[in-house]
Design an enzyme around this catalytic site. Structure first.
Site, short mmCIF file in Angstrom:
data_model
loop_
_atom_site.label_atom_id
_atom_site.label_comp_id
_atom_site.label_asym_id
_atom_site.label_seq_id
_atom_site.Cartn_x
_atom_site.Cartn_y
_atom_site.Cartn_z
N LYS A 9 -14.10 44.26 16.05
CA LYS A 9 -14.57 44.06 14.68
C LYS A 9 -16.06 43.68 14.64
CE LYS A 9 -10.06 42.59 12.83
NZ LYS A 9 -9.38 41.55 12.01
N TYR A 49 -6.90 48.53 5.04
CA TYR A 49 -6.15 47.28 4.82
C TYR A 49 -5.37 47.29 3.49
CZ TYR A 49 -8.10 44.88 8.90
OH TYR A 49 -8.41 44.48 10.18
N PHE A 57 -7.16 37.01 0.75
CA PHE A 57 -8.31 37.25 1.63
C PHE A 57 -8.79 38.70 1.63
CE2 PHE A 57 -4.37 37.40 4.17
CZ PHE A 57 -4.46 38.66 4.73
N ARG A 85 -0.95 43.57 21.41
CA ARG A 85 -0.79 42.33 20.61
C ARG A 85 -0.80 41.11 21.55
NH1 ARG A 85 -1.43 42.92 15.01
NH2 ARG A 85 -1.14 40.70 15.21
N THR A 91 -3.40 35.81 15.29
CA THR A 91 -4.43 36.12 14.30
C THR A 91 -5.48 35.02 14.22
OG1 THR A 91 -2.71 37.27 13.04
CG2 THR A 91 -4.75 36.77 11.87
N ARG A 102 -8.74 36.96 21.40
CA ARG A 102 -9.09 36.15 20.23
C ARG A 102 -9.43 34.71 20.64
NH1 ARG A 102 -4.83 38.99 16.03
NH2 ARG A 102 -6.34 40.33 14.96
N ASN A 112 -12.03 37.58 13.49
CA ASN A 112 -11.22 37.32 14.69
C ASN A 112 -11.35 38.40 15.76
OD1 ASN A 112 -9.79 39.21 13.30
ND2 ASN A 112 -7.87 38.06 13.21
N HIS A 115 -8.79 44.01 16.18
CA HIS A 115 -7.61 44.44 15.43
C HIS A 115 -6.60 45.03 16.40
CE1 HIS A 115 -5.09 46.50 12.45
NE2 HIS A 115 -5.13 47.55 13.26
N GLU A 126 -3.12 54.71 12.03
CA GLU A 126 -4.46 54.14 12.18
C GLU A 126 -5.33 55.00 13.10
OE1 GLU A 126 -3.18 49.52 11.19
OE2 GLU A 126 -3.60 50.04 13.28
N1 UDP Z 1 -6.86 37.58 7.63
C1 UDP Z 1 -7.59 36.59 7.00
N2 UDP Z 1 -6.91 35.47 6.56
C2 UDP Z 1 -5.57 35.31 6.72
C3 UDP Z 1 -4.85 36.31 7.37
C4 UDP Z 1 -5.51 37.45 7.81
O1 UDP Z 1 -8.79 36.70 6.83
O2 UDP Z 1 -5.02 34.28 6.30
C5 UDP Z 1 -7.57 38.78 8.12
C6 UDP Z 1 -7.81 38.75 9.63
O3 UDP Z 1 -9.06 39.39 9.90
C7 UDP Z 1 -6.64 39.56 10.14
C8 UDP Z 1 -6.52 40.64 9.06
O4 UDP Z 1 -6.79 39.93 7.85
O5 UDP Z 1 -6.90 40.10 11.43
C9 UDP Z 1 -5.18 41.31 8.95
O6 UDP Z 1 -4.17 40.32 8.84
P1 UDP Z 1 -2.82 40.40 9.65
O7 UDP Z 1 -1.91 39.38 9.11
O8 UDP Z 1 -2.35 41.83 9.70
O9 UDP Z 1 -3.27 39.92 11.12
P2 UDP Z 1 -3.43 40.72 12.50
O10 UDP Z 1 -2.39 41.80 12.52
O11 UDP Z 1 -4.84 41.26 12.52
O12 UDP Z 1 -3.22 39.69 13.58
MG MG Z 2 -1.87 43.21 11.13
#
Ligand code: UDP
Ligand code: MG
Length: 138
Positions: A9, A49, A57, A85, A91, A102, A112, A115, A126
């Protein structure tokens, strides 16, 4: 073998961590089958997204994701989605396990560093979102 989609990112590219993260990906045993530097538009970020459109957010996330260059990658491994993952961690970097990308490189829950796709079907969608078939090696 299966395939997942990864993104380094804008926060991590801006901080100069893309090279270290690519090295981490290779040490973890993924085969990189697609990779390029892109700056995604606000519209692309909103589409990517879309599933989070109603979340509080969403505005901040799409602003951030279109704020600078990202590296997009297609990665092959046994159980690629889950393996990636596990390699990136939770996250929120405060909750990410030691040694995860992360934990090492993320600034915050929003910024973070990376992705990762959450399922095989999302990974395929994707990858198709960012790569033409001719941009993936055989
Ligand atoms: N995100 C955020 N605040 C939150 C949760 C998610 O800013 O409370 C952002 C963060 O950059 C995250 C992305 O939204 O990576 C997508 O969220 P997701 O829950 O899918 O998390 P990921 O799959 O990336 O771990
Ligand atoms: Mg996600």
């Amino acid at each position: 073998m299966s395939r997942t989609f990864a993104m380094i990112k804008p926060d991590a590219v801006q901080a100069g961590n893309a090279g270290n993260i690519i090295a981490h990906i290779q040490k973890a045993g993924f085969r990189i089958v697609g990779m390029k530097l892109v700056q995604i538009s606000m519209k692309q970020a909103q589409g990517f997204y879309e599933v989070h459109r109603e979340r509080p957010f969403y505005g901040e996330l799409t602003e951030f994701m279109s704020s600078g260059p990202s590296v997009v990658l297609a990665l092959d491994a046994e159980g690629a989605v889950q393996k990636w993952r596990d390699t990136i961690g939770a996250t929120d970097p405060a909750e990410a396990a030691d040694g995860t990308i992360r934990k090492l490189y993320a600034e915050s829950k929003g910024k973070n560093a990376v992705h990762g796709s959450d399922a095989d079907e999302t990974a395929a969608a994707e990858i198709a979102f960012f790569f033409a078939g001719t941009e993936l090696v055989g």
